[in-house]
Motif scaffolding. Structure first.
Motif, PDB file in Angstrom:
ATOM      1  N   GLN A  61       0.849  -1.151   0.032  1.00 61.08           N
ATOM      2  CA  GLN A  61       0.091   0.058  -0.057  1.00 61.08           C
ATOM      3  C   GLN A  61       0.683   1.423   0.057  1.00 61.08           C
ATOM      4  O   GLN A  61       0.540   2.493  -0.391  1.00 61.08           O
ATOM      5  CB  GLN A  61      -0.814   0.028   1.166  1.00 61.08           C
ATOM      6  CG  GLN A  61      -1.840  -1.247   1.318  1.00 61.08           C
ATOM      7  CD  GLN A  61      -3.069  -0.661   0.836  1.00 61.08           C
ATOM      8  OE1 GLN A  61      -3.417   0.327   0.161  1.00 61.08           O
ATOM      9  NE2 GLN A  61      -4.103  -2.134   0.815  1.00 61.08           N
ATOM     10  N   HIS A  64       3.019   1.979  -3.701  1.00 60.08           N
ATOM     11  CA  HIS A  64       2.351   2.628  -4.928  1.00 60.08           C
ATOM     12  C   HIS A  64       0.987   3.133  -4.596  1.00 60.08           C
ATOM     13  O   HIS A  64       0.302   2.610  -3.733  1.00 60.08           O
ATOM     14  CB  HIS A  64       2.050   1.627  -6.129  1.00 60.08           C
ATOM     15  CG  HIS A  64       1.288   1.961  -7.060  1.00 60.08           C
ATOM     16  ND1 HIS A  64       1.479   3.148  -8.090  1.00 60.08           N
ATOM     17  CD2 HIS A  64       0.129   1.359  -7.612  1.00 60.08           C
ATOM     18  CE1 HIS A  64       0.701   3.036  -8.936  1.00 60.08           C
ATOM     19  NE2 HIS A  64      -0.276   2.209  -8.734  1.00 60.08           N
ATOM     20  N   TRP A  66      -2.470   2.904  -5.187  1.00 61.32           N
ATOM     21  CA  TRP A  66      -3.405   2.245  -5.973  1.00 61.32           C
ATOM     22  C   TRP A  66      -4.500   3.237  -6.278  1.00 61.32           C
ATOM     23  O   TRP A  66      -5.175   3.659  -5.465  1.00 61.32           O
ATOM     24  CB  TRP A  66      -3.648   0.952  -5.322  1.00 61.32           C
ATOM     25  CG  TRP A  66      -2.383   0.340  -5.037  1.00 61.32           C
ATOM     26  CD1 TRP A  66      -1.615   0.372  -3.913  1.00 61.32           C
ATOM     27  CD2 TRP A  66      -1.705  -0.930  -5.892  1.00 61.32           C
ATOM     28  NE1 TRP A  66      -0.583  -0.619  -3.992  1.00 61.32           N
ATOM     29  CE2 TRP A  66      -0.541  -1.326  -5.308  1.00 61.32           C
ATOM     30  CE3 TRP A  66      -2.205  -1.283  -7.315  1.00 61.32           C
ATOM     31  CZ2 TRP A  66       0.181  -2.349  -5.688  1.00 61.32           C
ATOM     32  CZ3 TRP A  66      -1.270  -2.203  -7.663  1.00 61.32           C
ATOM     33  CH2 TRP A  66      -0.177  -2.874  -6.718  1.00 61.32           C
ATOM     34  N   SER A  67      -5.005   2.940  -7.599  1.00 53.04           N
ATOM     35  CA  SER A  67      -6.020   3.937  -8.021  1.00 53.04           C
ATOM     36  C   SER A  67      -7.453   3.581  -7.310  1.00 53.04           C
ATOM     37  O   SER A  67      -8.038   4.714  -7.159  1.00 53.04           O
ATOM     38  CB  SER A  67      -6.107   3.715  -9.634  1.00 53.04           C
ATOM     39  OG  SER A  67      -6.372   2.476 -10.105  1.00 53.04           O
ATOM     40  N   ARG A  69      -7.672   3.006  -4.297  1.00 53.51           N
ATOM     41  CA  ARG A  69      -7.849   3.547  -2.917  1.00 53.51           C
ATOM     42  C   ARG A  69      -7.711   5.091  -2.763  1.00 53.51           C
ATOM     43  O   ARG A  69      -7.173   5.726  -1.869  1.00 53.51           O
ATOM     44  CB  ARG A  69      -6.565   2.964  -2.187  1.00 53.51           C
ATOM     45  CG  ARG A  69      -6.511   1.632  -2.078  1.00 53.51           C
ATOM     46  CD  ARG A  69      -7.380   0.954  -1.059  1.00 53.51           C
ATOM     47  NE  ARG A  69      -7.924   1.564   0.247  1.00 53.51           N
ATOM     48  CZ  ARG A  69      -8.584   1.320   0.818  1.00 53.51           C
ATOM     49  NH1 ARG A  69      -9.658   0.605   0.441  1.00 53.51           N
ATOM     50  NH2 ARG A  69      -8.960   1.859   1.975  1.00 53.51           N
ATOM     51  N   TYR A 181      -5.267   9.752  -0.799  1.00 54.24           N
ATOM     52  CA  TYR A 181      -4.917   8.158  -1.137  1.00 54.24           C
ATOM     53  C   TYR A 181      -4.914   7.754   0.470  1.00 54.24           C
ATOM     54  O   TYR A 181      -4.333   8.012   1.464  1.00 54.24           O
ATOM     55  CB  TYR A 181      -3.558   8.123  -1.566  1.00 54.24           C
ATOM     56  CG  TYR A 181      -3.023   6.639  -1.541  1.00 54.24           C
ATOM     57  CD1 TYR A 181      -3.681   5.783  -2.397  1.00 54.24           C
ATOM     58  CD2 TYR A 181      -1.948   6.398  -0.652  1.00 54.24           C
ATOM     59  CE1 TYR A 181      -3.338   4.596  -2.352  1.00 54.24           C
ATOM     60  CE2 TYR A 181      -1.545   4.820  -0.859  1.00 54.24           C
ATOM     61  CZ  TYR A 181      -2.270   3.988  -1.549  1.00 54.24           C
ATOM     62  OH  TYR A 181      -1.853   2.715  -1.553  1.00 54.24           O
ATOM     63  N   LEU A 201      -6.182  -5.787  -2.581  1.00 56.61           N
ATOM     64  CA  LEU A 201      -5.211  -5.774  -3.364  1.00 56.61           C
ATOM     65  C   LEU A 201      -5.081  -7.071  -4.075  1.00 56.61           C
ATOM     66  O   LEU A 201      -5.731  -7.936  -3.535  1.00 56.61           O
ATOM     67  CB  LEU A 201      -3.641  -5.630  -2.988  1.00 56.61           C
ATOM     68  CG  LEU A 201      -3.295  -4.216  -2.508  1.00 56.61           C
ATOM     69  CD1 LEU A 201      -1.969  -4.102  -1.842  1.00 56.61           C
ATOM     70  CD2 LEU A 201      -3.397  -3.075  -3.774  1.00 56.61           C
ATOM     71  N   VAL A 241       1.620  -2.946 -10.660  1.00 57.83           N
ATOM     72  CA  VAL A 241       1.846  -1.407 -10.716  1.00 57.83           C
ATOM     73  C   VAL A 241       1.569  -1.074 -12.019  1.00 57.83           C
ATOM     74  O   VAL A 241       0.811  -0.085 -12.085  1.00 57.83           O
ATOM     75  CB  VAL A 241       3.089  -1.195  -9.755  1.00 57.83           C
ATOM     76  CG1 VAL A 241       3.394   0.375 -10.154  1.00 57.83           C
ATOM     77  CG2 VAL A 241       3.120  -1.530  -8.480  1.00 57.83           C
ATOM     78  N   ASP A 244      -2.211  -0.847 -12.859  1.00 61.61           N
ATOM     79  CA  ASP A 244      -2.832   0.027 -12.173  1.00 61.61           C
ATOM     80  C   ASP A 244      -2.444   1.500 -12.929  1.00 61.61           C
ATOM     81  O   ASP A 244      -3.125   2.264 -12.842  1.00 61.61           O
ATOM     82  CB  ASP A 244      -2.426   0.039 -10.843  1.00 61.61           C
ATOM     83  CG  ASP A 244      -3.492   0.792  -9.995  1.00 61.61           C
ATOM     84  OD1 ASP A 244      -4.521   0.434  -9.957  1.00 61.61           O
ATOM     85  OD2 ASP A 244      -2.737   1.861  -9.195  1.00 61.61           O
TER      86      ASP A 244
END
Length: 259
Positions: A61, A64, A66-67, A69, A181, A201, A241, A244
């Protein structure tokens, strides 16, 4: 129908599966040729594997943004009140409040994603200033009341989320929208309260990372060497990654950065 796994849509319309905490612990225990637990708390080893899973999830977490989140955290102002909590116990009206690891989002021009959004057709951006600068002004009574145009943020005492301070001090009810984020919080491991909750994830990378830590802990005395699992884990993370990031790279959308 789906058992331990719930289908989720990833980017480009592809499907992947988010597994529960218990499902991943079971899978790792099976791979280690250990007794399959019915619950996280069945034995000390299953609890340790759940701890490894938390470690991997936290690492990923933070690696990166993550889109899935990325969240809008909205809140209403109150006349003559300058500071608002964006944590679970605060004024936020969103179902996903900030936590201690949350990061405010800035666009690629480093403009903060904070808006006065009372009237949808006339969304007004707020400008960021230092918390202590605004605090000093307000403590010296050197401030006005009106529609907020400036903000500052800081972590709450105790580390449970963030709070925001506004200038001018609101003179009425306004709706403010902030973009964050927000990593998924760690799951409980000493009780079974979270074992049926989805991890956010892809299952494959969480499984490989947890298995890697478990193999390292037991000295790799059986089966596949830990360094092979580590290579598979790193490759899988890089692929996830890249996938994403795909739409942002392809469509030249904004880059998410933390200032």
């Amino acid at each position: 129908m789906w058992g331990d796994k719930t289908p989720r849509t990833l980017l480009f319309g592809e499907f992947y599966y988010m597994a529960t905490q218990l499902a991943i612990v079971k899978r790792v225990m099976r791979r280690l040729r250990e007794e399959i637990p019915a619950s996280i708390t069945d034995n000390a080893y299953s609890i340790m594997v759940a701890e490894f899973l938390n470690d991997v999830n936290e690492q990923l977490q933070k690696k990166h943004m993550w889109s899935h989140r990325l969240f809008d955290v909205d809140f209403p102002t109150v006349a003559s009140t300058h500071t608002y909590s964006l944590s679970a116990s605060g004024a936020a009206t969103t179902s996903t409040p900030t936590n201690e690891d949350s990061i405010l989002i800035y666009d690629r021009h480093k403009r903060p994603m904070v808006f006065e959004d009372t009237v949808a057709a006339s969304r007004n951006p707020l400008f960021e200033r230092n918390w202590e600068t605004i605090h000093r002004q307000q403590e010296l009574s050197n401030y006005t009341q009106g529609q907020p145009s400036v903000f500052a943020i800081k972590k709450k005492q105790g580390g449970h989320g963030w709070e925001i301070r506004l200038e001018p001090v609101p003179d009425a009810v306004y709706t403010l929208t902030t973009r964050w984020y927000i990593p998924q919080a760690a799951f409980a491991v000493e009780t079974s309260v979270d074992e049926d909750s989805d991890l956010n994830l892809p299952e494959h990378i969480l499984y490989l990372g947890t298995l890697m830590l478990a193999l390292n802990e037991r000295g790799e005395e059986m089966g596949e060497p830990g360094n092979v699992i580590e290579q598979r884990f790193n490759n899988s993370v890089d692929e996830a990654v890249l996938t994403d990031k795909g739409p942002m790279i392809r469509d030249n959308q904004m880059e998410f950065v933390a200032d």
